[in-house]
Design an enzyme around this catalytic site. Structure first.
Site, mmCIF file in Angstrom:
data_model
loop_
_atom_site.group_PDB
_atom_site.id
_atom_site.type_symbol
_atom_site.label_atom_id
_atom_site.label_comp_id
_atom_site.label_asym_id
_atom_site.label_seq_id
_atom_site.Cartn_x
_atom_site.Cartn_y
_atom_site.Cartn_z
ATOM 1 C CG ASP A 192 -1.896 -1.188 1.186
ATOM 2 O OD1 ASP A 192 -2.244 -1.654 0.086
ATOM 3 O OD2 ASP A 192 -2.245 -1.673 2.278
ATOM 4 C CE LYS A 197 2.322 -2.379 -4.361
ATOM 5 N NZ LYS A 197 2.111 -2.014 -2.956
ATOM 6 N N GLY A 228 -4.619 -4.145 -3.845
ATOM 7 C CA GLY A 228 -5.610 -3.100 -4.106
ATOM 8 C C GLY A 228 -4.826 -1.854 -4.455
ATOM 9 C CG HIS A 229 -2.088 -1.825 -7.002
ATOM 10 N ND1 HIS A 229 -1.224 -2.401 -7.898
ATOM 11 C CD2 HIS A 229 -1.794 -2.392 -5.805
ATOM 12 C CE1 HIS A 229 -0.448 -3.261 -7.267
ATOM 13 N NE2 HIS A 229 -0.776 -3.285 -5.993
ATOM 14 C CD GLN A 246 0.706 -8.771 -2.714
ATOM 15 O OE1 GLN A 246 1.375 -9.436 -3.478
ATOM 16 N NE2 GLN A 246 -0.536 -8.437 -2.994
#
Ligand code: GDP
Ligand code: IMO
Ligand code: MG
Length: 423
Positions: A13, A16, A40-41, A221
């Site tokens: 988080d 990225k 989750g980007h 990650q």
């Protein structure tokens, strides 16, 4: 041509997705190489917010080819939901999103196994995202997995065999579950997936390189969640580090060019596991509130703390980082004092290297720097940076031995400042 890799240096988080989107115009191709819908980007631009889980973050800038590589694990049901939402919002994907035949499928029973294993661990649970990541990679390594390419060949038999094996394990764990809805959505996902290009992505990527095209690999990650180098066993089940781009895309190590290492100006972690600089006071709460630190996949509150330079130095080393990117500096805009962990005290002794085990007895030793007490969110150039902020950047660069080339001062694509280079 070389491939550049962008990856997280902390516990995920870091931002990225935002930076991949910002950098995409400089590349022809963007590729994911590991992880799955545990990621989750988040991207924000033109007043819109998008959260991507399996689809690479290069999907919004022009018609760039985006690849889901062999190292990724894919859940067809979640993929369908994600892809349909993107298409509905005016971003057609089918022609330019390519999926490796060698990527492994997350089965509905993998998700149930994930929950069952977590329940069996009790207090020692990892706090996974519950997306079936661990069980899917376990099947891959134990040579029992089902791959995207299998959809085209003898699929029913392969799926049936894997499902039967999983059901036996679940029975032995006395775990109660209902597969009906999950399996229905999953089968619909499989049908949906068939509309996409299934490719031999290792050939595709290497052909692009041969043709002089540029490729950006997007990590998921972070290094501290890497299966080998992270805070084991509180990690994810893939190699999140730079070497993962080689195995997750079929890129030879000597084809790696720039390695962009991305970190927050402070530090967060979601899920269980050690976090030496974690704050349990109002300073941590302030970081959480100002940084909106809630998981984009699970909505869980992220744990917050000061930046950990012992862990970051380790991440820089493992990944061979060539350029650093600092995110969310605006979150610290109102802090009087900024702390940075420069060493750990273990058994009364100070160490400046990342030790085998950080589970217990690790006390952070902090350097303190003055806060910049300035709203940075509207800044456009590094010429506007306050003196104290520049001092923080210089301090971090000296500690980490790598230059910080990009600074992010807000979630929007436009709130990104590239620093001057002397190259
Ligand atoms: P990723 O998984 O590494 O792509 O990061 P996430 O998207 O899970 O989490 C980063 C969060 O911080 C998202 O909500 C972003 O919109 C947000 N974000 C990214 N950069 C910045 C920044 O510079 N400042 C602030 N305040 N938020 C940011
Ligand atoms: P992005 O790409 C933050 C964490 C989970 C859990 C551990 C194992 O958005 O940075 P898993 O479901 O992978 O088996 O969970 O890893 N985790 C993440 N934390 N960001 C992520 O992805 C994460 N993906 C997994 O919270 O502690
Ligand atoms: Mg995330």
């Amino acid at each position: 041509m070389k491939v550049d890799v962008l990856l997280g240096l902390q516990w995920g988080d870091e931002g990225k997705g935002k930076v991949v989107d910002v950098l995409t115009p400089k590349y022809d191709v963007v590729a994911r190489f590991q992880g799955g819908p545990n990621a989750g980007h988040t991207l924000e631009f033109e007043g819109q917010k998008y959260v991507l889980r399996s689809i690479p973050s290069g999907i919004f800038q022009g018609d760039k080819v985006n690849i889901i590589g062999n190292g990724v694990v894919l859940d067809p049901a979640l993929f369908k939901a994600e892809a349909e939402a993107l298409e509905a919002s005016g971003h057609p994907l089918k022609e330019r999103l390519h999926i490796s035949k060698k990527a492994h499928l997350i089965l509905p029973t993998h998700r149930i196994l994930d929950a069952a294993y977590e329940a069996a661990k009790g207090d020692a649970k990892v706090g996974t995202t519950g997306k079936g990541i661990g069980p899917t990679y376990t099947d891959k390594v134990s040579r029992n997995g089902v791959r995207v390419g299998d959809i085209l060949h003898n699929f029913e038999q392969k799926y049936g065999a894997a499902k039967a094996r999983h059901e036996q394990i679940l029975k032995s764990l006395n775990y109660e579950y209902d597969l009906t809805e999950l399996e229905k959505a999953w089968m619909e996902g499989i049908e949906y997936l068939k509309q996409f290009h299934f490719v031999d992505s290792e050939h595709e990527v290497n052909n692009y390189l041969k043709d002089g095209k540029s490729v950006l690999c997007e990590g998921a990650q972070g290094t501290m969640l890497d299966i080998d180098f992270g805070s084991y066993p509180f990690v994810t089940s893939s190699n999140t580090v730079c070497a993962g781009a080689c195995t997750g895309l079929g890129v030879a190590p000597n084809r790696i060019g720039e390695v962009f290492g991305i970190f927050k100006a402070y530090c967060t972690r979601v899920g269980a596991g050690p976090f030496p600089t974690e704050l349990f006071d109002e300073t941590g709460d302030k970081m959480c509130t100002l940084g909106h630190e809630f998981g984009s996949v699970t909505g869980r509150k992220r744990r917050c703390g000061w930046i950990d330079l012992v862990a970051l130095k380790y991440s820089v080393m493992i990944n061979g980082v060539t350029k650093l990117i600092m995110m969310k500096s605006d979150v610290l805009d109102t802090f009087d004092i900024i702390k940075a962990c420069v060493a750990y005290k273990v058994d009364g002794e100070e160490i400046d290297y990342f030790p085998y085990d950080i589970t217990e007895g690790v006390e952070p030793v902090y350097a303190e720097l003055p806060g910049w007490k300035t709203d940075m969110t509207k800044m456009q150039s590094e010429d506007e940076f306050p003196e104290e902020f520049n001092a923080y950047l210089t301090f971090l660069e000296e500690q980490l031995g790598v230059e910080i080339k990009i600074v992010s001062v807000g979630p929007d694509r436009a709130q990104t400042i590239e620093r001057y280079t002397e190259e």
